[in-house]
Design an enzyme around this catalytic site. Structure first.
Site, short mmCIF file in Angstrom:
data_model
loop_
_atom_site.label_atom_id
_atom_site.label_comp_id
_atom_site.label_asym_id
_atom_site.label_seq_id
_atom_site.Cartn_x
_atom_site.Cartn_y
_atom_site.Cartn_z
N TYR A 14 1.79 -16.18 -15.95
CA TYR A 14 0.72 -15.31 -15.54
C TYR A 14 -0.32 -16.09 -14.74
O TYR A 14 -0.74 -17.18 -15.14
CB TYR A 14 0.04 -14.65 -16.75
CG TYR A 14 -1.07 -13.72 -16.32
CD1 TYR A 14 -0.76 -12.45 -15.86
CD2 TYR A 14 -2.40 -14.12 -16.32
CE1 TYR A 14 -1.77 -11.58 -15.44
CE2 TYR A 14 -3.41 -13.26 -15.89
CZ TYR A 14 -3.08 -12.01 -15.45
OH TYR A 14 -4.06 -11.17 -15.01
N SER A 21 -12.17 -5.85 -14.52
CA SER A 21 -11.25 -4.83 -14.02
C SER A 21 -11.50 -3.49 -14.68
O SER A 21 -10.76 -2.54 -14.46
CB SER A 21 -9.81 -5.28 -14.28
OG SER A 21 -9.64 -5.60 -15.66
N ASN A 26 -7.75 23.18 12.63
CA ASN A 26 -7.11 21.87 12.68
C ASN A 26 -6.19 21.64 11.49
O ASN A 26 -6.53 21.99 10.36
CB ASN A 26 -8.18 20.77 12.71
CG ASN A 26 -8.95 20.79 14.01
OD1 ASN A 26 -8.41 21.11 15.07
ND2 ASN A 26 -10.24 20.47 13.94
N ASN A 74 -1.69 -11.16 -21.92
CA ASN A 74 -0.63 -11.23 -20.91
C ASN A 74 0.49 -10.24 -21.16
O ASN A 74 0.91 -9.51 -20.26
CB ASN A 74 -0.07 -12.66 -20.85
CG ASN A 74 -1.11 -13.66 -20.39
OD1 ASN A 74 -2.20 -13.28 -19.97
ND2 ASN A 74 -0.79 -14.95 -20.47
N GLU A 92 -2.19 16.12 8.99
CA GLU A 92 -2.54 14.82 9.57
C GLU A 92 -2.76 13.78 8.47
O GLU A 92 -2.32 12.64 8.59
CB GLU A 92 -3.82 14.94 10.41
CG GLU A 92 -3.66 15.77 11.67
CD GLU A 92 -5.00 16.02 12.34
OE1 GLU A 92 -5.76 16.88 11.83
OE2 GLU A 92 -5.29 15.34 13.34
N LYS A 119 -11.67 25.89 16.83
CA LYS A 119 -10.65 25.00 16.30
C LYS A 119 -10.16 25.38 14.91
O LYS A 119 -10.93 25.75 14.05
CB LYS A 119 -11.18 23.57 16.26
CG LYS A 119 -11.41 22.94 17.62
CD LYS A 119 -10.14 22.77 18.45
CE LYS A 119 -9.19 21.75 17.91
NZ LYS A 119 -9.71 20.40 17.80
N THR A 175 16.25 15.29 19.83
CA THR A 175 16.34 13.83 19.75
C THR A 175 15.42 13.31 20.83
O THR A 175 15.28 13.94 21.89
CB THR A 175 17.77 13.29 19.99
OG1 THR A 175 18.18 13.63 21.31
CG2 THR A 175 18.74 13.86 18.97
N LYS A 185 -3.09 -3.68 -9.96
CA LYS A 185 -3.46 -2.36 -10.49
C LYS A 185 -4.04 -1.40 -9.46
O LYS A 185 -3.64 -0.24 -9.38
CB LYS A 185 -4.43 -2.54 -11.65
CG LYS A 185 -3.69 -2.77 -12.95
CD LYS A 185 -4.59 -3.24 -14.05
CE LYS A 185 -3.88 -4.30 -14.86
NZ LYS A 185 -3.56 -5.54 -14.10
#
Lengths: 444, 444, 444, 444
Positions: free
Chosen positions: D312, D18, D280, D105, D285, D278, D150, D320
């Protein structure tokens, strides 16, 4: 791009840039640019000299990228613009012609389709490797028996070969799913332009042939807004990893002190930082844990596409990280599964002991009564009562059953018969398992 | 079942019982029982008289269920036990033989596979209906133009027919996905028994033929623990609904006062409880909103299957509600999409006005420069500068462009040319759209 | 509503209508209408006679609904319109005044907020009940020992009380989460009107007081487009059910023949349709299986809300079914957990036998070396070597350890010391567990 | 670790390690080691000289890590082992004492809790920054009006300030959610050891004080298997990002040519590779697109934790990456939202034109009838009819209304009154918006 008066905010660049992850698409981007330039020249849209200059520059760029010495620039926002920039540095004005009759919209879709196609094939091949390992181990353990479980309660005994082959068939379906994803990615987007097609008489079939696409995306709007093939790949990966999570879960379970059916190879386990005695099935646990990761990725892409108007929206840039992560995760997990299946040492005695629990033959006892003419539902009730009496009375089922049903019952409670009596097609009797093994081998 | 000394807790019954929803499986349960009884007799496992009694009882039960007068009992825990109980009430001892050589594990898997197969076919047919509506409306609007959008900014003009057909091709892929799910469900689980096969020489091929299955599940352990075909159906439904969510989103957008491209039929809209002027695109909104519902269901089944040891675990009962809900949701949404596509009234003038924005032809201007020998990337920059000058100076692009680039530019900025110049395969020029329509019609 | 010329399509009605599920909101709809009418009269917006007529009609309607004899009409699209229609049938013109200064948008939000508030409180109470059962069982099993597991490998022994209390603390956090959801729902939406506020001088504080809301939603636009409190409830339920899934998973595991730590009460188990000996932990399995269902619902509501423009959109009608299902699922699972915890019969001998595995004390051996001055990491290595020698040599660890480390090692390998030496706060020594129990009892 | 005879498979290392992502936890790992060493010495478990050596080594390591010159080794499997290894290289035997009375742990759980606590606070602060920008822009646009929508249909006009503040209140709830997550992470896991507590008389309160934890995890088993606080953080982030997705969606919509309500700053937009005109809204977005990413991460962690036995399990290492990604995504999106809100240029004329649509005042017309004594539901119908006549007849509503209802109707249809008549608390009238602004400012 001179349309803009102000520079971009650095935080916008950080949000917008995809270079950190889309650079792995470079082989596809180079390939498609090569094919595109070839087609442009063949159609007379650029000159043969331009094409040659572009091809030479692309070759150089390819080498730089393969050797990890491509000079990225600070304002390279993605791999596509980086390559075009670099080609132009090398090829001069010809480089500036590369993007003729092409938009990033169809360019990106094409790279991703090529990537999905290749990775779907790789996944298929890797799965075949795991299947081969399963077949091999099944052949080695043809006559070992262990309990088959339902509800994690011992149900009926089965041969270990039979159990291992169950995973073979799950994986066989995974192969079909990756083939589907591969086919879904097999329609060339390039040539759709930004969304409406392009102002040049291009030859999309030629490009498709060069890149190995069987079909051409038939509608330019759809071509640039379609990410179905990514969803198909993620779906296939999610299901395959869910299968592997079941295998991982069983390896964790079987390697407990309580089950003790398997000893995992040292090469796929690790120790504890605190407890010196521990040998932990980390790889099996991680293999189990990865399915939700890819399911989450699948779900996130569904979420991204949800309700989006046609055609391309920037949201769709969020297709790549889930896809790449799924590819890598699947590769790691298939390697782990193959390694552990190949290296697992099964404990014949522990399995046999667990499978010799008489209660496991209760169904056979009921079926004996059926053969003797009693309707099954009634027989089920009779044997249920025997089981209860045996459990509550602390007596072996054999004794209770023989006392009530006679010597036939004793014969049925001979272990030898439990597995071999499962003669139905697909069942666990030796003959049926051998049939299955042959079918499996035929598919490999 | 006499194995138990104490009765079940009512709260357990409430948690455990699936009758409230699995009763809709009854036609499949009756059909499989009929086929199973037929096979048992053919193999000599039960008598011909038993078979006849079972078939007669099943016919009666079928009628009771079809006419909604089946007498459910308080302790019917699921539709399978309810039917077996009722068959036994009608047929007496013969009824108690129905479950010979069968377990609820393979029985349930078989019902669900039959259900998935049928519903995948129905979904396929309903999608075909929507595709037909799209083709029809496309033919009616061959030469209407509207802006094609990227990033929801006007990009290049396209014909409405071209836009509508984009959805045709999405749906075409959905058909393929449902065909895949149908095929995935096309392997008979029945005969696997609880998990290990059964103690009788059954003929699974005969049952498969009777029920219309092409294949037989080759491994009994896998047969009862496999729900891949449900995942496949849910995945197909999730993708199809994501497509419909895009259509729904566009209908919502296009029916705003600001866009004004479409007027939805009164039959698919509703009013406000407070604001008398409102005409709300409720159906389009709901069509958009349903995709996450089915994505959630897909995810939930992945979650359920995650890490489960072989074979059947009760967790798998959680496959049914997501499946049934997806079937119903998809049916409603396809009806809504078909109804709205068929009934929508497009506003030619509003679309045309939006598509006549000169800026939309900036790419064509750049391509003009390309034809005159300027590399595209350079031409892109030149035109970008013209656009900026026009926008900042408040001048029409035409004026700025003609002044700098001459009369050729004026010709390019004639609207008539914008769409017809998109001559590439799959592009929006009339000829290409007509090609596409023919291809679409050929598929229907 | 006369704004429309054409009737609605039946398929639209089927898609649009929420009555089938939102009818369970009726108590809240009646309550808010009562409060609203009271306020309208207090502010002089309607007359006292109108209010009295409304209150009388609402009382009648309440009774009809409570007694399940409310006359629903074919075109009742939801419970809100149904109640208003019925009130108007009863009260005449006064009924037609009920919706003054109110919109369905704020009305629905208010009903749902009231529902969430009540159900969050109920969930809290039910969790308290399960916590009480855990405390009780912990007290009964203060000195029973079993292995604590990491990676499902035996790690160190713990008292069963300690293990059971681990769930207590998870649930304690769940209580906090439901309190948060309750608070999130504690701001009155009513009075926001459709979106902009209303044309009348209403008194929202008065309505809030009548309905027991502490706060008033401060912005009308937000008030009608906010569903955060539903997300909060679903999140709390998803986490609580994930906790229960762990408990369910352990009960499944512990009731295997291989572990044998627990016998579940007959009242929460069931048998097999085929295998007479089976006693299956169905309730524990279903408790495990339900978490993904509610996680899927949570995810679906996130999906629905994603990217929606302000304010109310019909998509938000999709908030109710996930919410209702989560409420019911949680209630069932908490009942199952409480029933099984209360009724489980633990097997002292099986647990003790598993916990007497010498290897489990390897850490204690390392700590012995530490006390004698060896750095921990070195001691860890030394003991790791001893374990390896013992495992490979087939010798008891005790022998190997005593031979190398002397009699101190033998003392450490006395079982008695293993648990009581865990003296750190929160550890498993008796004193610490008793402290914990007191803290737990103090919270109940 | 000498328990193992064979080396680990490189593919296992790739799956298991990790370090690539958990290295960002280093500041927390150093801090906890410092506190742990201090406590060990204070309790006499190690000597003062050992503590000093450890503290000195930790300081050196901290510097190496901060300056990115920490010498990672090939077999560093995670940041925790890397730091302990390096400390031992520097401090010699004292280094080997660092892990006394500690397990990975509880160590990992502590690092992650510290990380969550800090990041929850940072998220809170960044949200405050966005809220401040909203308040500022609201103050600048107090009397600008635009339609409130609405169903994306114009409903009633509102002030832009009112609309902007709607987001303020959403974010206010997000602050509460991050505070909850911060509190959830505020219980020290360290001291739980591997799972059962430790063999030393540690002082967990001292460590908690040193690290700024308010509480101590009360049960060692729960302490090492609890990841609720990560779920809480992910849930808070998912909801906050869903809010931002709505803001992003509105910015995309408002910056279309059709709406034209806003011009986004150049600094937060980009161009097209093909279409020179363009501009954009990429940032908006992406801000919209990121919510499903974090929802997917939340779901994946739920999936990982689902059904896991105590305590564990390696699966939990999958906490993570989702967490880190959510932290980074949220930071980027909050920066984008703040930048765009601060830099957006609203178009007063376009908004006002859209808000001047007479139909938007239909409710006011109905309320006029109410004031004149007509029950609301009847008035709603009358005005619905007027709207229909106006729309179908192509006449202004004003004309139709005045003809039927007289001059009062004309007055109501004066734009000036539409917003100011929304006098209810939380409504859009100027006075109410000013109240709201004050309340908002008071919270900052």
């Amino acid at each position: 791009m001179s349309r803009f008066a102000e520079p971009q905010d650095p935080a916008f660049r950080a949000l917008d840039s995809s270079l950190a992850y889309d650079r792995r698409l470079w082989p596809y981007d180079v390939a498609q640019s090569r094919a595109h330039a070839g087609m442009l020249a063949a159609q007379g849209i650029i000159g043969a000299d331009d094409r040659d200059a572009l091809h030479a520059a692309l070759e150089k760029v390819e080498l730089e990228l393969a050797e990890d010495r491509f000079p990225f620039a600070d304002d390279d926002v993605d791999i596509h613009m980086a390559i075009e920039r670099r080609v132009t540095e090398i090829a001069g004005p010809a480089g500036a012609k590369l993007h003729t009759a092409r938009s990033r919209n169809d360019q990106v879709a094409t790279d991703v389709a090529l990537f999905v196609r290749d990775e779907a094939r790789s996944a298929h091949d890797r799965i075949r490797g795991l299947q081969a390992a399963l077949v091999e181990r099944a052949e080695e353990h043809l006559d070992w028996h262990l309990p088959g479980y339902t509800h994690l309660q011992r149900g009926q005994p089965v041969y270990l070969a039979h159990h291992l082959l169950a995973y073979f068939w799950m994986l066989e379906r995974d192969c079909a799913r990756f083939s589907f994803a591969c086919d879904a990615a097999d329609a060339l987007p390039l040539g759709a332009g930004a969304l409406a097609g392009v102002n040049f008489a291009t030859d999309r079939r030629m490009v498709a042939d060069a890149l190995g696409f069987t079909r051409i995306a038939p509608n330019s709007l759809d071509a640039v807004s379609n990410r179905d093939f990514v969803l198909d790949f993620l779906g296939a990966a999610a299901t395959a990893l869910t299968h592997l999570s079941r295998l991982g879960g069983e390896l964790v379970l079987w390697s407990t002190a309580e089950f003790g059916f398997v000893v995992l190879p040292d090469a796929w386990t690790s120790g504890s930082s605190l407890m010196p005695q521990k040998k932990n099935p980390d790889a099996a646990e991680l293999m189990r844990a990865k399915a939700p990761r890819v399911v989450g990725s699948l779900m996130s892409l569904y979420g991204v596409m949800h309700g989006l108007p046609l055609t391309y929206n920037k949201d769709m840039q969020e297709d790549k990280e889930p896809l790449f992560d799924a590819v890598d995760t699947l590769e790691l997990c298939l390697a782990a599964a193959t390694g552990m299946v190949a290296g697992a040492r099964f404990d014949r005695d522990r399995m046999a002991a667990a499978a010799s629990d008489e209660l496991i033959a209760a169904t056979d006892l009921a079926d004996l009564l059926v053969r003797n003419g009693m309707p099954f539902r009634e027989a089920h009730g009779v044997v249920g009562g025997l089981v209860r009496d045996a459990v509550e009375g602390g007596q072996p089922l054999r004794e209770v059953a023989t006392a009530r049903l006679g010597q036939d019952a004793a014969a049925v409670l001979e272990q030898a018969s439990w597995l071999e009596s499962k003669v139905s097609e697909g069942g666990t009797s030796s003959e049926r398992v051998r049939e299955q093994l042959e079918a499996a081998r035929a598919l490999l």
